[in-house]
Enzyme design. Structure first.
Site: not given
Ligand code: 5GP
Ligand code: ZN
Length: 114
Positions: A31, A87, A93-94, A100-102
């Site tokens: 990120d 998210n 919060g997206q 996408h997987l944080h």
């Protein structure tokens, strides 16, 4: 590919990213604004807007995203201490509407997250 999608452009190599894992159907990269010592995003290479869309399209692709995150967690030396987050929707919060997987790790976390 969606021309106006930031993460599709990263997959296409048009925008640079620090890639940590490049698989047939998924890509993992750091990120740009990390919220933890390890903050990696695992995405499908195909454009799908969120986790629910990935599930609807192909549940095995959702499994690939989780497998990628678990494997990066291991290669980052996180042991079993990390957080995985999708998210989903603006209210959650997206901000980038390519699923996408944080993967977050390397520090402690609060619960509930706020
Ligand atoms: P979201 O808020 O949609 O769950 O997460 C989007 C994430 O993408 C944020 O953590 C943000 O820092 C990250 N991000 C936004 N633009 C870029 C970029 O150009 N490169 C990378 N590597 N990450 C980005
Ligand atoms: Zn996209």
């Amino acid at each position: 590919m969606s021309e106006d999608c930031l993460f599709c452009r990263i997959v296409a190599g048009e925008i640079p990213a620090t890639v940590v894992r490049d698989e047939a159907r998924t890509l993992a990269f750091r990120d740009v604004n990390p919220q933890a010592p390890t903050h990696v995003l695992v995405i499908p290479k195909r454009h799908l807007p969120n986790a629910a869309a990935v599930l609807a399209d192909d549940p095995t692709l959702l499994a690939d995203l989780f497998a990628g995150a678990v494997e990066v967690a291991a290669s980052e030396g996180l042991g079993d201490g990390y957080r995985l987050v999708f998210n989903t929707g603006e209210s959650a919060g997206q901000t980038v509407f390519h699923a996408h997987l944080h993967l977050l790790g390397g520090r402690g976390f609060q619960w509930p997250p706020g």
